[in-house]
Design a protein around this motif. Structure first.
Motif, PDB file in Angstrom:
ATOM      1  N   GLY A 196       0.853  -1.191   0.000  1.00 15.70           N
ATOM      2  CA  GLY A 196       0.000   0.000   0.000  1.00 15.70           C
ATOM      3  C   GLY A 196       0.890   1.242   0.000  1.00 15.70           C
ATOM      4  N   PHE A 197       0.376   2.320   0.562  1.00 11.35           N
ATOM      5  CA  PHE A 197       1.158   3.570   0.595  1.00 11.35           C
ATOM      6  C   PHE A 197       2.460   3.369   1.364  1.00 11.35           C
ATOM      7  N   ALA A 198       2.351   2.695   2.528  1.00 12.53           N
ATOM      8  CA  ALA A 198       3.537   2.539   3.369  1.00 12.53           C
ATOM      9  C   ALA A 198       4.558   1.617   2.702  1.00 12.53           C
ATOM     10  N   GLY A 199       4.100   0.464   2.211  1.00 12.98           N
ATOM     11  CA  GLY A 199       5.033  -0.524   1.663  1.00 12.98           C
ATOM     12  C   GLY A 199       5.734  -0.014   0.409  1.00 12.98           C
ATOM     13  N   LEU A 236       6.040  -8.010  -0.982  1.00 11.06           N
ATOM     14  CA  LEU A 236       5.004  -9.051  -1.089  1.00 11.06           C
ATOM     15  C   LEU A 236       3.665  -8.473  -0.665  1.00 11.06           C
ATOM     16  N   ASP A 237       2.626  -8.703  -1.451  1.00 13.93           N
ATOM     17  CA  ASP A 237       1.277  -8.326  -1.001  1.00 13.93           C
ATOM     18  C   ASP A 237       0.328  -9.497  -1.207  1.00 13.93           C
ATOM     19  N   ALA A 238      -0.651  -9.557  -0.314  1.00 10.89           N
ATOM     20  CA  ALA A 238      -1.615 -10.653  -0.351  1.00 10.89           C
ATOM     21  C   ALA A 238      -2.549 -10.553  -1.558  1.00 10.89           C
ATOM     22  N   ASN A 252      -9.765   3.935  -0.788  1.00 12.53           N
ATOM     23  CA  ASN A 252     -10.041   5.132   0.024  1.00 12.53           C
ATOM     24  C   ASN A 252     -10.661   6.237  -0.820  1.00 12.53           C
ATOM     25  N   SER A 253     -10.929   7.382  -0.166  1.00 11.70           N
ATOM     26  CA  SER A 253     -11.561   8.496  -0.870  1.00 11.70           C
ATOM     27  C   SER A 253     -10.537   9.399  -1.551  1.00 11.70           C
ATOM     28  N   GLY A 254      -9.277   9.140  -1.310  1.00  5.34           N
ATOM     29  CA  GLY A 254      -8.229   9.833  -2.056  1.00  5.34           C
ATOM     30  C   GLY A 254      -7.805  11.179  -1.496  1.00  5.34           C
ATOM     31  N   PHE A 255      -8.135  11.477  -0.223  1.00  2.00           N
ATOM     32  CA  PHE A 255      -7.708  12.754   0.375  1.00  2.00           C
ATOM     33  C   PHE A 255      -6.355  12.559   1.046  1.00  2.00           C
ATOM     34  N   MET A 256      -5.355  13.272   0.568  1.00  2.00           N
ATOM     35  CA  MET A 256      -4.045  13.286   1.248  1.00  2.00           C
ATOM     36  C   MET A 256      -4.004  14.581   2.027  1.00  2.00           C
ATOM     37  N   PRO A 278       0.258 -13.779  -0.053  1.00  2.00           N
ATOM     38  CA  PRO A 278       0.064 -13.545   1.381  1.00  2.00           C
ATOM     39  C   PRO A 278       1.149 -14.228   2.204  1.00  2.00           C
ATOM     40  N   VAL A 279       1.721 -13.489   3.110  1.00  2.00           N
ATOM     41  CA  VAL A 279       2.736 -14.070   4.004  1.00  2.00           C
ATOM     42  C   VAL A 279       1.996 -14.819   5.103  1.00  2.00           C
ATOM     43  N   VAL A 280       2.239 -16.116   5.192  1.00  2.00           N
ATOM     44  CA  VAL A 280       1.529 -16.921   6.198  1.00  2.00           C
ATOM     45  C   VAL A 280       2.408 -17.220   7.406  1.00  2.00           C
ATOM     46  N   CYS A 285      -0.444   1.411  11.481  1.00  2.00           N
ATOM     47  CA  CYS A 285      -1.456   2.135  12.254  1.00  2.00           C
ATOM     48  C   CYS A 285      -1.504   3.607  11.834  1.00  2.00           C
ATOM     49  N   GLN A 286      -2.188   3.840  10.715  1.00  2.00           N
ATOM     50  CA  GLN A 286      -2.197   5.195  10.120  1.00  2.00           C
ATOM     51  C   GLN A 286      -3.366   6.034  10.621  1.00  2.00           C
ATOM     52  N   ASN A 287      -4.143   5.511  11.542  1.00  2.00           N
ATOM     53  CA  ASN A 287      -5.249   6.277  12.127  1.00  2.00           C
ATOM     54  C   ASN A 287      -6.184   6.864  11.069  1.00  2.00           C
ATOM     55  N   GLY A 288      -6.472   6.050  10.068  1.00  2.00           N
ATOM     56  CA  GLY A 288      -7.481   6.427   9.069  1.00  2.00           C
ATOM     57  C   GLY A 288      -6.989   7.375   8.009  1.00  2.00           C
ATOM     58  N   LEU A 289      -5.730   7.787   8.067  1.00  2.00           N
ATOM     59  CA  LEU A 289      -5.217   8.796   7.124  1.00  2.00           C
ATOM     60  C   LEU A 289      -3.969   8.312   6.424  1.00  2.00           C
ATOM     61  N   GLY A 290      -4.049   7.046   5.974  1.00  2.59           N
ATOM     62  CA  GLY A 290      -2.838   6.380   5.512  1.00  2.59           C
ATOM     63  C   GLY A 290      -2.282   6.881   4.209  1.00  2.59           C
ATOM     64  N   THR A 291      -3.015   7.698   3.451  1.00  3.07           N
ATOM     65  CA  THR A 291      -2.432   8.163   2.186  1.00  3.07           C
ATOM     66  C   THR A 291      -1.201   9.015   2.485  1.00  3.07           C
ATOM     67  N   ALA A 292      -1.347   9.988   3.387  1.00  3.17           N
ATOM     68  CA  ALA A 292      -0.188  10.816   3.758  1.00  3.17           C
ATOM     69  C   ALA A 292       0.648  10.132   4.849  1.00  3.17           C
TER      70      ALA A 292
HETATM   71  C1  LIG Z   1     -13.655   3.842   2.258  1.00  8.08           C
HETATM   72  C2  LIG Z   1     -12.337   4.361   2.754  1.00  8.08           C
HETATM   73  C3  LIG Z   1     -12.022   5.717   2.607  1.00  8.08           C
HETATM   74  C4  LIG Z   1     -10.794   6.202   3.049  1.00  8.08           C
HETATM   75  N1  LIG Z   1     -10.461   7.487   2.772  1.00  8.08           N
HETATM   76  C5  LIG Z   1      -9.222   7.940   3.078  1.00  8.08           C
HETATM   77  C6  LIG Z   1      -8.805   9.237   2.668  1.00  8.08           C
HETATM   78  O1  LIG Z   1      -9.529   9.958   1.997  1.00  8.08           O
HETATM   79  N2  LIG Z   1      -7.578   9.651   3.051  1.00  8.08           N
HETATM   80  C7  LIG Z   1      -6.717   8.849   3.759  1.00  8.08           C
HETATM   81  O2  LIG Z   1      -5.608   9.276   4.078  1.00  8.08           O
HETATM   82  N3  LIG Z   1      -7.077   7.589   4.107  1.00  8.08           N
HETATM   83  C8  LIG Z   1      -8.284   7.122   3.776  1.00  8.08           C
HETATM   84  N4  LIG Z   1      -8.631   5.837   4.081  1.00  8.08           N
HETATM   85  C9  LIG Z   1      -7.646   5.010   4.806  1.00  8.08           C
HETATM   86  C10 LIG Z   1      -6.503   4.541   3.905  1.00  8.08           C
HETATM   87  O3  LIG Z   1      -6.993   3.793   2.830  1.00  8.08           O
HETATM   88  C11 LIG Z   1      -5.548   3.683   4.724  1.00  8.08           C
HETATM   89  O4  LIG Z   1      -5.185   4.397   5.889  1.00  8.08           O
HETATM   90  C12 LIG Z   1      -4.294   3.367   3.910  1.00  8.08           C
HETATM   91  O5  LIG Z   1      -4.596   2.535   2.827  1.00  8.08           O
HETATM   92  C13 LIG Z   1      -3.251   2.706   4.799  1.00  8.08           C
HETATM   93  O6  LIG Z   1      -2.087   2.562   4.036  1.00  8.08           O
HETATM   94  P1  LIG Z   1      -1.054   1.427   4.385  1.00  8.08           P
HETATM   95  O7  LIG Z   1      -0.092   1.333   3.269  1.00  8.08           O
HETATM   96  O8  LIG Z   1      -0.541   1.631   5.761  1.00  8.08           O
HETATM   97  O9  LIG Z   1      -1.935   0.092   4.483  1.00  8.08           O
HETATM   98  P2  LIG Z   1      -2.820  -0.642   3.366  1.00  8.08           P
HETATM   99  O10 LIG Z   1      -3.179   0.287   2.292  1.00  8.08           O
HETATM  100  O11 LIG Z   1      -3.867  -1.381   4.107  1.00  8.08           O
HETATM  101  O12 LIG Z   1      -1.765  -1.659   2.756  1.00  8.08           O
HETATM  102  C14 LIG Z   1      -1.355  -2.780   3.505  1.00  8.08           C
HETATM  103  C15 LIG Z   1      -1.211  -3.933   2.551  1.00  8.08           C
HETATM  104  O13 LIG Z   1      -0.722  -5.050   3.314  1.00  8.08           O
HETATM  105  C16 LIG Z   1      -1.241  -6.207   2.723  1.00  8.08           C
HETATM  106  N5  LIG Z   1      -1.163  -7.318   3.684  1.00  8.08           N
HETATM  107  C17 LIG Z   1      -1.782  -7.446   4.891  1.00  8.08           C
HETATM  108  N6  LIG Z   1      -1.464  -8.636   5.437  1.00  8.08           N
HETATM  109  C18 LIG Z   1      -0.612  -9.252   4.594  1.00  8.08           C
HETATM  110  C19 LIG Z   1       0.072 -10.492   4.599  1.00  8.08           C
HETATM  111  N7  LIG Z   1      -0.062 -11.383   5.594  1.00  8.08           N
HETATM  112  N8  LIG Z   1       0.873 -10.799   3.543  1.00  8.08           N
HETATM  113  C20 LIG Z   1       1.028  -9.926   2.506  1.00  8.08           C
HETATM  114  N9  LIG Z   1       0.394  -8.732   2.445  1.00  8.08           N
HETATM  115  C21 LIG Z   1      -0.412  -8.412   3.481  1.00  8.08           C
HETATM  116  C22 LIG Z   1      -2.673  -5.846   2.350  1.00  8.08           C
HETATM  117  O14 LIG Z   1      -3.174  -6.678   1.309  1.00  8.08           O
HETATM  118  C23 LIG Z   1      -2.519  -4.391   1.919  1.00  8.08           C
HETATM  119  O15 LIG Z   1      -2.459  -4.243   0.520  1.00  8.08           O
HETATM  120  C24 LIG Z   1      -9.861   5.322   3.686  1.00  8.08           C
HETATM  121  C25 LIG Z   1     -10.180   3.981   3.827  1.00  8.08           C
HETATM  122  C26 LIG Z   1     -11.387   3.502   3.366  1.00  8.08           C
HETATM  123  C27 LIG Z   1     -11.684   2.037   3.530  1.00  8.08           C
END
Ligand SMILES: Cc1cc2nc3c(=O)[nH]c(=O)nc-3n(C[C@H](O)[C@H](O)[C@H](O)COP(=O)(O)OP(=O)(O)OC[C@H]3O[C@@H](n4cnc5c(N)ncnc54)[C@H](O)[C@@H]3O)c2cc1C
Length: 444
Positions: free
Chosen positions: A42-45, A64-66, A77-81, A214-216, A379-386
């Motif tokens: 995702g954004f972090a990886g 690796l992603d699942a 997500n809704s795409g707000f950074m 997926p990492v098991v 743990c991005q607290n709902g704002l994981g894009t930024a």
């Molecule tokens: C409807 C909706 C609206 C949102 N709107 C916003 C917004 O507007 N702005 C914003 O900032 N955030 C928003 N968010 C939150 C945002 O999508 C997340 O905070 C963000 O995606 C987190 O990024 P991340 O890279 O940390 O994790 P993720 O995007 O969750 O990426 C983690 C990845 O790890 C993978 N993974 C997990 N377990 C395993 C495993 N065992 N093996 C391999 N891969 C694994 C998953 O498949 C996933 O692709 C929204 C979320 C939703 C659902």
């Protein structure tokens, strides 16, 4: 350790579905080694992998992603950074001033890194553009939230502009909004387009991304980290977990992470008649003045002119939701949409979906070195894009022995505090969310 739970993403990944099919990346099918292992794309990886490739040219990085890229939360997500304070658990998004200033610095660094990727990998504005966003209010209660937030922004010396009902109508076409607070720093994404372009940009003969892997199991094996999937394994001296709430599935931060789902719907493309009835600008982005209210966005790009709404939050310690839950949410979305766009009573939703968020009770990340050579950017607290972008970048720097003020900012938060034991945690969190939604009233 065995990984307890694997991701389950409910409903379609709409943003991905708007785009032409992407070439699929092979699942891991060998036992291989790398200099760096990143779990989660995702954004972090992806940001972690990008930074590792910048810092260690020539090193082999395996991600690796699942699931398929952008089918997980990164593309749901809704795409707000968002650059400014945006604490979803607070009444008006703000927190303590010093914490808000620090998090704003981090959010802005995440945004800058993403905008730098836009230039480096030649992404179109549709994928990522700075456009600002409005906090929209439909009730007096919403206006009070905007007033309180404005005071906080004054205190932080952050610029904003207030919009009256007329200006809100001219922007959105909706007669529902009575007040708005525009702030200029938010960057808007077509999240699936951005994630795909970022992945394409960082891939090389040294950086390899495997979907459907997926990492098991993750274990320490002779001073190396070994990630095992169903059809292969990777060993590397250093690994970064970028799996957001699934960090707990790997055995870390037990009972410290809150797994919440939120939900969105996207309309079918609006016809020229419907667009005429709607009026307003072709592209805008609105977060609710009340954090428990409804996010609305209008797009006019690949896939046509559409409206997207997001609301509801449900606490799901199992990290799964039922079909019935999605059905219940569709009814709320329908009501929220009709309240705002009565002139579009013939518009149908083309997609409804849900996705995972990971929150902590004290709104802090799960970041840092977990074990020798194993790091978390979660743990991005709902704002994981930024926040995910900057957490991934900084986790790569931490793992590389770098230092700097942003890493200090990232590590200045306390640890996520413990949740009460179940069933109290479930009952408490669910009751707080339902209460917040009830109080939001027409803001929902
Ligand atoms: C409807 C909706 C609206 C949102 N709107 C916003 C917004 O507007 N702005 C914003 O900032 N955030 C928003 N968010 C939150 C945002 O999508 C997340 O905070 C963000 O995606 C987190 O990024 P991340 O890279 O940390 O994790 P993720 O995007 O969750 O990426 C983690 C990845 O790890 C993978 N993974 C997990 N377990 C395993 C495993 N065992 N093996 C391999 N891969 C694994 C998953 O498949 C996933 O692709 C929204 C979320 C939703 C659902």
């Amino acid at each position: 350790m065995d990984v307890r739970r694997l991701p389950k993403d409910p409903g379609p990944a709409a943003w991905n579905a708007l785009l032409p099919p992407a070439p699929s990346r092979p699942a891991l099918r060998e036992n291989s080694s790398a200099d760096w292992l990143v779990i989660g794309a995702g954004f972090a990886g992806l940001s972690a992998a990008r930074r590792l490739a910048e810092l260690h040219r020539g090193d082999r990085v395996v991600v690796l992603d699942a699931v398929t890229l952008a089918d997980g939360p990164a593309g749901r997500n809704s795409g707000f950074m968002i650059d400014l304070p945006h604490d979803l658990t607070s009444s008006d998004y703000s927190s303590r001033a010093d914490k808000d200033q620090r998090h704003t610095r981090l959010n802005r660094a995440g945004i800058d890194y993403a905008l730098d990727a836009k230039t480096a990998y030649d992404m179109p504005d549709e994928a990522i553009v700075r456009s600002g966003k409005v906090n929209g209010a439909v009730t007096d209660r919403g206006v009070a939230h905007n007033n309180a937030y404005a005071l906080h922004l004054d205190h932080l010396a952050e610029p904003y502009e207030r919009l009256d009902a007329k200006a809100m109508h001219a922007l959105t076409g909706s007669p529902a909004y009575v007040d708005g607070l525009f702030s200029p720093g938010t960057v808007m994404l077509q999240p699936a387009m951005y994630i795909r372009a970022l992945a394409r940009g960082i891939e090389s003969n040294r950086v390899c991304i495997h979907e459907h892997s997926p990492v098991v199991q993750l274990e320490r094996d002779n001073r190396l980290w070994k990630a095992t999937t169903r059809s292969g394994s990777v060993v590397a001296p250093k690994a970064i977990l970028a799996v957001n709430g699934h960090l707990e599935s790997f055995g870390f931060y037990k009972r410290q992470l809150m797994h919440v789902f939120t939900y969105a719907s996207m309309t079918a493309p609006l016809s020229s008649r419907q667009l005429k009835r709607l009026g307003g600008e072709p592209r805008w982005a609105l977060t609710p003045a009340d954090p428990m209210g409804t996010t609305v966005r209008r797009i006019a790009d690949t896939g046509g002119d559409r409206l997207i709404i997001r609301n509801r939050a449900t606490f799901q310690p199992s990290m799964e939701i039922s079909d019935a839950r999605l059905g219940e949410v569709i009814r709320t979305h329908d009501r929220s949409f009709r309240d705002r766009f009565p002139m579009l009573d013939d518009v149908e939703m083309a997609f409804t979906w849900g996705g995972r968020l990971c929150l902590s009770r004290n709104t802090v990340p799960a970041f840092g070195e977990l074990d020798d050579g194993l790091y978390a950017a979660c743990c991005q607290n709902g704002l994981g894009t930024a926040k995910g972008t900057i957490a991934g970048k900084l986790a790569a720097e931490l793992a590389s022995g770098e230092q700097g003020p942003l890493l200090d900012d990232m590590q200045a938060d306390e640890e996520p505090i413990k949740l009460p034991p179940p069933p109290f945690s479930t009952m408490g969190a669910s009751a707080i969310m339902r209460w917040g939604e009830w109080r939001a009233g027409k803001e929902l």
